[in-house]
Every structure is written in structure tokens, then in C-alpha cells.
Design a protein around this motif. Structure first.
Motif, PDB file in Angstrom:
ATOM      1  N   LYS A  74      45.384  19.603 -35.501  1.00 39.52           N
ATOM      2  CA  LYS A  74      44.958  19.552 -36.904  1.00 39.52           C
ATOM      3  C   LYS A  74      44.622  18.296 -37.055  1.00 39.52           C
ATOM      4  N   VAL A  75      45.023  17.196 -36.476  1.00 36.88           N
ATOM      5  CA  VAL A  75      44.402  15.919 -36.463  1.00 36.88           C
ATOM      6  C   VAL A  75      43.155  15.885 -35.635  1.00 36.88           C
ATOM      7  N   ALA A  76      43.020  16.612 -34.685  1.00 31.17           N
ATOM      8  CA  ALA A  76      41.683  16.482 -33.902  1.00 31.17           C
ATOM      9  C   ALA A  76      40.607  17.215 -34.966  1.00 31.17           C
ATOM     10  N   VAL A  77      40.727  18.320 -35.399  1.00 31.41           N
ATOM     11  CA  VAL A  77      39.740  18.926 -36.255  1.00 31.41           C
ATOM     12  C   VAL A  77      39.619  18.249 -37.523  1.00 31.41           C
ATOM     13  N   ILE A  78      40.617  17.549 -38.007  1.00 29.52           N
ATOM     14  CA  ILE A  78      40.081  16.773 -39.395  1.00 29.52           C
ATOM     15  C   ILE A  78      39.101  15.606 -39.118  1.00 29.52           C
ATOM     16  N   VAL A  79      39.680  15.029 -37.758  1.00 26.84           N
ATOM     17  CA  VAL A  79      38.788  13.605 -37.482  1.00 26.84           C
ATOM     18  C   VAL A  79      37.272  14.091 -36.998  1.00 26.84           C
ATOM     19  N   ALA A  80      37.467  15.201 -36.193  1.00 24.71           N
ATOM     20  CA  ALA A  80      35.976  15.583 -35.812  1.00 24.71           C
ATOM     21  C   ALA A  80      34.940  15.960 -36.890  1.00 24.71           C
ATOM     22  N   PHE A  81      35.536  16.800 -37.634  1.00 26.65           N
ATOM     23  CA  PHE A  81      34.646  17.187 -38.751  1.00 26.65           C
ATOM     24  C   PHE A  81      34.384  16.289 -39.833  1.00 26.65           C
ATOM     25  N   ALA A  82      35.264  15.470 -40.181  1.00 23.83           N
ATOM     26  CA  ALA A  82      35.020  14.747 -41.183  1.00 23.83           C
ATOM     27  C   ALA A  82      34.451  13.251 -40.966  1.00 23.83           C
ATOM     28  N   VAL A  83      34.600  12.842 -39.824  1.00 24.35           N
ATOM     29  CA  VAL A  83      34.193  11.525 -39.560  1.00 24.35           C
ATOM     30  C   VAL A  83      32.704  11.205 -39.772  1.00 24.35           C
ATOM     31  N   VAL A  84      31.836  11.888 -39.124  1.00 26.22           N
ATOM     32  CA  VAL A  84      30.301  11.867 -39.440  1.00 26.22           C
ATOM     33  C   VAL A  84      29.900  11.909 -40.846  1.00 26.22           C
ATOM     34  N   PRO A  85      30.180  12.865 -41.649  1.00 26.15           N
ATOM     35  CA  PRO A  85      29.753  12.711 -43.012  1.00 26.15           C
ATOM     36  C   PRO A  85      30.223  11.595 -43.486  1.00 26.15           C
ATOM     37  N   LEU A  86      31.647  11.200 -43.325  1.00 27.26           N
ATOM     38  CA  LEU A  86      32.098  10.177 -44.163  1.00 27.26           C
ATOM     39  C   LEU A  86      31.511   8.901 -43.695  1.00 27.26           C
ATOM     40  N   PHE A  87      31.148   8.736 -42.186  1.00 27.13           N
ATOM     41  CA  PHE A  87      30.455   7.463 -41.872  1.00 27.13           C
ATOM     42  C   PHE A  87      29.088   7.569 -42.653  1.00 27.13           C
ATOM     43  N   LEU A  88      28.343   8.636 -42.640  1.00 24.64           N
ATOM     44  CA  LEU A  88      27.020   8.527 -43.339  1.00 24.64           C
ATOM     45  C   LEU A  88      27.007   8.221 -44.776  1.00 24.64           C
ATOM     46  N   LEU A  89      28.140   8.663 -45.461  1.00 22.29           N
ATOM     47  CA  LEU A  89      28.434   8.600 -46.862  1.00 22.29           C
ATOM     48  C   LEU A  89      28.373   6.846 -46.992  1.00 22.29           C
ATOM     49  N   ILE A  90      29.577   6.456 -46.246  1.00 19.70           N
ATOM     50  CA  ILE A  90      29.634   4.753 -46.441  1.00 19.70           C
ATOM     51  C   ILE A  90      28.355   4.045 -46.070  1.00 19.70           C
ATOM     52  N   LEU A  91      27.922   4.488 -44.730  1.00 22.25           N
ATOM     53  CA  LEU A  91      26.416   3.807 -44.693  1.00 22.25           C
ATOM     54  C   LEU A  91      25.514   3.701 -45.507  1.00 22.25           C
ATOM     55  N   PHE A  92      25.365   4.854 -46.255  1.00 20.26           N
ATOM     56  CA  PHE A  92      24.033   5.152 -47.003  1.00 20.26           C
ATOM     57  C   PHE A  92      24.398   5.038 -48.496  1.00 20.26           C
ATOM     58  N   THR A  93      25.455   5.036 -48.788  1.00 25.03           N
ATOM     59  CA  THR A  93      25.897   4.778 -50.383  1.00 25.03           C
ATOM     60  C   THR A  93      26.741   3.612 -50.664  1.00 25.03           C
ATOM     61  N   TYR A  94      27.747   3.550 -50.036  1.00 23.00           N
ATOM     62  CA  TYR A  94      29.007   2.221 -50.398  1.00 23.00           C
ATOM     63  C   TYR A  94      28.219   0.951 -49.740  1.00 23.00           C
ATOM     64  N   VAL A  95      27.811   0.856 -48.535  1.00 25.69           N
ATOM     65  CA  VAL A  95      27.389  -0.488 -47.974  1.00 25.69           C
ATOM     66  C   VAL A  95      25.939  -0.913 -48.984  1.00 25.69           C
ATOM     67  N   PRO A  96      24.892   0.009 -48.982  1.00 23.56           N
ATOM     68  CA  PRO A  96      23.976  -0.488 -49.965  1.00 23.56           C
ATOM     69  C   PRO A  96      24.512  -0.917 -51.240  1.00 23.56           C
ATOM     70  N   PHE A  97      25.341  -0.210 -51.833  1.00 14.58           N
ATOM     71  CA  PHE A  97      26.022  -0.713 -53.107  1.00 14.58           C
ATOM     72  C   PHE A  97      26.459  -1.847 -53.238  1.00 14.58           C
ATOM     73  N   VAL A  98      27.407  -2.484 -52.104  1.00 12.54           N
ATOM     74  CA  VAL A  98      27.879  -3.496 -52.031  1.00 12.54           C
ATOM     75  C   VAL A  98      26.849  -4.868 -51.899  1.00 12.54           C
ATOM     76  N   LYS A  99      25.969  -4.425 -50.901  1.00 13.21           N
ATOM     77  CA  LYS A  99      24.963  -5.292 -50.724  1.00 13.21           C
ATOM     78  C   LYS A  99      24.115  -5.595 -51.958  1.00 13.21           C
ATOM     79  N   MET A 100      23.820  -4.531 -52.685  1.00 11.40           N
ATOM     80  CA  MET A 100      23.204  -4.719 -53.965  1.00 11.40           C
ATOM     81  C   MET A 100      23.866  -5.866 -54.782  1.00 11.40           C
ATOM     82  N   ILE A 101      25.050  -5.521 -54.858  1.00  9.05           N
ATOM     83  CA  ILE A 101      25.511  -6.604 -55.829  1.00  9.05           C
ATOM     84  C   ILE A 101      25.654  -7.832 -55.189  1.00  9.05           C
ATOM     85  N   GLN A 102      25.894  -8.185 -53.919  1.00 13.83           N
ATOM     86  CA  GLN A 102      25.893  -9.570 -53.364  1.00 13.83           C
ATOM     87  C   GLN A 102      24.458  -9.917 -53.335  1.00 13.83           C
TER      88      GLN A 102
END
Lengths: 320, 291
Positions: free
Chosen positions: A20-48
Motif C-alpha cells: 500500500k505504501v509503495a502504491v501511494i508513493v509511486a502514484f502520488a509523488v510525481v503530481p505532488l512534486f509538479l504541483l509544488i514546483l509550479f504552484t507553491y514554489v513560484p508563489f513563495v518566490k513571488m512574495i520574496q
């Protein structure tokens, strides 16, 4: 009831299911990474970035609120922000037209209704750059629009230069936006109207209600949620309008530069990234304020509960 | 004949006349709207068949003399390097659609079928992301793309296009909610792994959602121009949008040629729309309710 039967499931739950852990990590890690990279990182940078005087490659130091103060003190930016009023006016007309045609196509027996729907919707699928050329051609002096207007009796001398004359050019651009999005709004309304129970109309007709009364009493309440979502999208869309000015208005020439066009030019032409970020922060704050206000309005005034990711999360029953 | 039946008959006729008038007005309104929706496109279409001389001398609304004059199409196809642009756009669309479908369906599967710490957090992260207007963050997204070395990189553009989409995840999430869990349960009891359940049983069942996401995303990516212009400025990787954008250089104001290019770019959208009309309409509805 024996002890074991109540204890055993607890024990089983504690054992880690590695598959179960394997399937969760394998399936969630890429979309989550891209979400953070293209939404939350730019957001924090914008404030800075908004507190610095900087370009993409050079940082000339912390300037505090200077960038923000400049946004509000320069009439150029305030004026650009006020251009969104044109787009809001256009959005109101667009929603009204969309609703009008959606109700005609849904309620009346219109022959070839599907064809009308498809024709009105198709502009939504036209490439933005193509729209730019189509309408530059459309509005050129003496070309398509002028020819049609001449055919119905206007003289060419009385017509303005649609894209150059600053008294009309923003309306010309707003029209291109209404042209593109009206059919899309209409399709959404048609979908919402289709989900209303048809027996309501029959009952209303028997009770002697006319079309307008049916519209007010049945359709409007039935499509409240979709209407309000369209309204929010239109208003926030107006605040960040850029497409018509970018593609038809030659990147905001002749006083058509909306606030977003100014941000774009500030960052990519003038290379003042800090200033552009402060402007983007102001834009985002305005959009958020408008969104929250409208949501609160609908939630408390219209007593409407909304369907969000989160509401679903609370309801959803996980299987494993 | 009594007075009352006469009265009823006249009101009936009056009502019928009124209905006919209203109906006629409705048809007129629809026809006028369709005329306005089509006029800009149709005028470009007729212009695309005009020769340079004809374009310079005739009125914009005049029909072309020769409807089989495909010279403008040939010229824009060759000089505008449109074949190359179509191939580039096609590869971007295919990659982005496949990646979005896979990411969306996998994440939705995990979020919908498994209870684990962080499930709610991930949902919230995606939900809050819908509130942040992406357009406001173009400036800093550009900085990230620059640092990753993704300027003028087709791979970078594909990743950006795949990574900034919540709607496909939402569509799949909705779909999984309506897929019965009994299927998974019996498969797992028979020794199937969670991966096997997803790929062999659930993914094939989500075909309607896959088509919706693919059509919506495909058309969206095909028409995307802002990021394409920003990140693909070199001539190596020109999508249809950037190729079109560059026409104002070589073809200046030869709108008869430019219109031919514009019409060519419309063909794929038109074909997809005619085939998948229902999915386009349905996808819009589920996409718009992302709240």
C-alpha cells in the motif's frame, strides 16, 4: 463476545502494508512534486521577489515596500487596472446572452438546436493567435466589419478606426472576448438546465405560468451554482484579462494594455522582476478578495453550499 | 355559437399568433448570433482563396474569383514551415495528454481508494492551488524554468504543460467516486496487487473520463500560446501557436496568406470537436465545477 475478536482487527491495522505504501508513493509523488514546483514554489518566490529590486539574473538589493508603493502611485498602473471595468461590463453582457440562448435552446423546440449550439460554441476552440489575426483583419479600416456596417447604411467616414481610436478600441477588444467565451458559457448553462427535473415545467405550464415566470421560478434557482461559478470566473477573468490585448491589440498598443500586460512587459521587456512580482501580488490579492467576497455572498445570502475537493474528502470512504 | 366560445377562440388565436411571433424572434436572434459567431471565421475563409492582386483590389466581403486557388495554402504551408509546427504540436499534445491522464488517474486512485495520513493534506494542496491565479505567477514560474534550463526546451514546455493542471485530477476523482469498490476488493482477495487492480481493472473502466480529459487537455494544449511564446522562442521548436505568431514577420499584412494559415490551424480543432462534441461539452461542465 470474546476479547480476541475485538483486538485482532486493531493489531492487523497496525501492521504496515508495504504494498500500500509503495502504491501511494509511486502514484502520488510525481503530481505532488509538479504541483509544488509550479504552484507553491513560484508563489513563495513571488512574495520574496516583490520586496527586491531585481532582474532575473541580478539582484540589486532589498527595497521594502517600494515596489508596492509604486504600483499604487503611478497612474499608469491604476489606469491599466481600471481597464478591467470594460471586461467586467463585457462579462455581464456575455453571461446574459449565454443565459438567453441557453434557455431558448433548452426550453423551446428549436429545429436544428444542436447545430446552433455547435456554431455558437466553436469560437471557444479557436487558437488565440488565430483569433488575433482574424480580428485584426475583421477590424481593419474598410474590411469586414466596416463592409457589413456600410451595407446596412453607415458611411465609412462616420466609422472609427476600431483598434486605433482610443474611444472605442477597448470595446472592440472586449467584443472579441465575448465572441470567444459566450458559447462556452452557454454550453455550461445548457448543461445546468438539463439537470433540472422536467416535470417541474409541466407542472408550471398546467398552473398557467408563462415562459418568463418559469424562467424565474424554475431555471434561475436550478442553475444558481453554475451561474455563480461563471460569474466568479468572469470577474476574476476580467481582473487578469490579457488575451484580447495580447493577440488582437498588438500587446496593449494604443491604450489597451491591461494590468497583466503591464506585468508581462515589466518582467520580460523591462526586466524589472521585483516590480513585476509586486504587481502580480496586488493582482492576486484583488482576485482573492473578489472571489472570497462572492463566495461569502452566495453562501450567506443565497444559502448555497459548495462542492469542493474538501467536502468530498470528508464524505469519501476510503477502501483500503 | 355562443359568445363565450367565440371569446375563447379569439384568445386562442391571439395566443397562437403571440407564440409564433415569439418563436420567430427567437429564431432570428439565434440566426443573428450564429452570423456574428461565423462572420469573422468565414470572412477569413473566403479571403484565403484570393490572389494577392484580388486581395488588394476587391472588397473584404467579396467572394474569391477562384474557389480552387490553393496557392496561399501552399505558400503558408511551405514558407511558414507548418508541417514542422504541426508535428511539434502533435508531439506536445500526445505527451501532455498521456502524462496528464496517467498522473490524474493514478493520483485520483490513491486519494479515493486509500486511507493514509496526508490524504486530506494532498487534497487541500490541490484545492488551494485552484484559488491561486496561475496567471499571476508567470513571472516567477519563468524564473524556475530558467533555473531548470528549460528555456527553449520542448521537454521543459511539456513538463510545464502537464504539471499545472488540476481539472484532470478532479475529473478522475469524481469518476472514481462512482466506481464500485467491490471490484477492487474481490480482485485483491484473489491475489491481485494494488498496481494490478489499477492497471488491469480500474483504468480500463475509466475510459469515458480518459476521453474527456484527453479531448479537453488536448485542445487546450494545442491552442496554448502564452507559454509557448515565452518558452519556445527559438526556431527549432515551433508549435502551431508560435508558428502562427511569427507569420506577421514574413507575410506582413498579406492577410490572404495569413488567413490560409489560420484556417489550417482550425482544422484539427474542428475535426476533434465534430467527433467528440459530447465529451467536450461534458468535460467543460465537470471542469468548471472545480470550485
Amino acid at each position: 463476545m470474546s476479547m480476541t475478536s475485538t483486538v485482532q482487527p486493531d493489531l492487523r491495522r497496525k501492521r504496515i502494508n508495504w504494498q500500500k505504501v509503495a502504491v501511494i508513493v509511486a502514484f502520488a509523488v510525481v503530481p505532488l512534486f509538479l504541483l509544488i514546483l509550479f504552484t507553491y514554489v513560484p508563489f513563495v518566490k513571488m512574495i520574496q521577489f516583490s520586496f527586491y529590486n531585481m532582474s532575473y539574473t541580478k539582484n540589486k538589493g532589498f527595497v521594502g515596500l517600494d515596489n508596492y508603493l509604486r504600483v499604487f502611485s503611478k497612474s499608469e498602473y491604476v489606469g491599466a487596472m481600471l481597464l478591467s471595468l470594460y471586461y467586467m461590463a463585457g462579462a455581464v453582457v456575455q453571461l446574459a446572452l449565454a443565459l438567453f440562448f441557453a434557455s431558448i435552446l433548452s426550453l423551446e423546440r428549436i429545429r436544428g438546436g444542436g447545430v446552433y449550439k455547435a456554431i455558437l460554441f466553436f469560437p471557444f476552440l479557436v487558437n488565440g493567435i488565430a483569433i488575433g489575426y482574424i480580428f485584426k483583419y475583421f477590424y481593419t479600416r474598410g474590411f469586414v466589419l466596416d463592409s457589413v456596417l456600410q451595407a446596412i447604411g453607415f458611411s465609412l467616414d462616420s466609422l472609427p478606426y476600431w483598434l486605433r481610436d482610443q474611444s472605442v478600441n477597448n470595446w472592440s477588444l472586449v467584443f472579441t472576448s465575448v465572441w470567444k467565451y459566450c458559447g462556452q458559457n452557454m454550453v455550461l448553462f445548457i448543461g445546468a438546465i438539463a439537470s433540472i427535473d422536467p416535470t417541474l415545467y409541466e407542472a408550471a405550464t398546467i398552473d398557467g405560468a408563462n415562459r418568463w415566470q418559469q424562467f424565474k421560478a424554475i431555471i434561475l434557482p436550478g442553475i444558481k451554482t453554475v451561474f455563480m461559478l461563471n460569474l466568479i470566473l468572469s470577474i476574476t477573468g476580467s481582473l487578469s484579462a490579457f488575451e484580447p490585448a495580447y493577440v488582437v491589440g498588438s500587446m496593449g498598443a494604443n491604450g489597451t494594455a491591461t494590468f497583466f500586460i503591464k506585468i508581462h512587459q515589466m518582467a520580460h521587456v523591462s526586466q524589472k522582476v521585483g516590480q513585476a512580482c509586486a504587481m502580480a501580488m496586488v493582482l492576486m490579492a484583488l482576485i482573492l478578495i473578489f472571489t472570497v467576497l462572492q463566495r461569502l455572498f452566495f453562501r450567506y445570502v443565497m444559502k448555497d453550499s459548495e462542492n469542493t475537493f474538501n467536502a468530498k474528502a470528508n464524505k469519501a470512504k476510503a477502501l483500503w | 355559437m355562443s359568445n363565450t366560445t367565440m371569446a375563447v377562440r379569439t384568445t386562442n388565436t391571439a395566443a397562437r399568433v403571440q407564440r409564433t411571433v415569439i418563436k420567430t424572434l427567437e429564431y432570428l436572434a439565434l440566426l443573428l448570433a450564429c452570423f456574428i459567431a461565423l462572420l469573422p471565421i468565414v470572412s477569413s475563409f473566403t479571403t484565403s482563396f484570393k490572389t494577392a492582386e484580388e486581395y488588394a483590389t476587391s472588397n473584404a466581403m467579396d467572394l474569391p474569383r477562384n474557389w480552387l486557388n490553393f496557392e496561399n495554402y501552399r505558400q503558408v504551408w511551405v514558407d511558414g514551415e507548418m508541417l514542422r509546427a504541426f508535428l511539434t504540436s502533435a508531439s506536445v499534445v500526445v505527451v501532455v495528454v498521456v502524462v496528464s491522464v496517467m498522473m490524474g488517474s493514478m493520483l485520483a486512485y490513491v486519494l479515493n481508494r486509500f486511507r493514509f495520513p496526508g490524504n486530506g493534506l494532498i487534497r487541500n494542496l490541490f484545492m488551494i492551488a485552484t484559488l491561486i491565479p496561475g496567471i499571476a505567477m508567470q513571472v516567477t514560474t519563468y524564473d524556475i524554468m530558467r533555473q531548470l534550463g528549460f528555456l527553449n526546451s520542448i521537454v521543459g514546455y511539456m513538463i510545464l504543460m502537464s504539471g499545472t493542471d488540476v481539472i484532470s485530477i478532479y475529473i478522475f476523482l469524481q469518476y472514481f467516486e462512482n466506481l464500485d469498490g467491490a471490484l477492487d476488493e474481490s480482485a485483491v482477495l484473489e491475489g491481485c496487487t494494488y498496481f494490478g487492480v489499477f492497471f488491469k481493472i480500474l483504468l480500463p473502466l475509466t475510459k469515458p473520463a480518459i476521453i474527456t480529459v484527453a479531448v479537453l487537455k488536448g485542445v487546450g494544449v494545442y491552442n496554448e500560446y502564452y507559454n509557448a511564446n515565452l518558452y519556445l522562442q527559438s526556431n527549432t521548436w515551433r508549435t502551431i501557436s508560435t508558428a502562427l505568431y511569427s507569420f506577421s514577420g514574413p507575410f506582413k499584412s498579406s492577410y490572404n496568406i495569413i488567413c490560409a494559415g489560420v484556417l489550417l490551424t482550425l482544422i484539427p480543432s474542428l475535426i476533434v470537436f465534430l467527433i467528440f462534441q459530447k465529451q467536450v461539452y461534458a468535460g467543460l461542465a465537470s471542469g468548471s465545477v472545480k470550485g
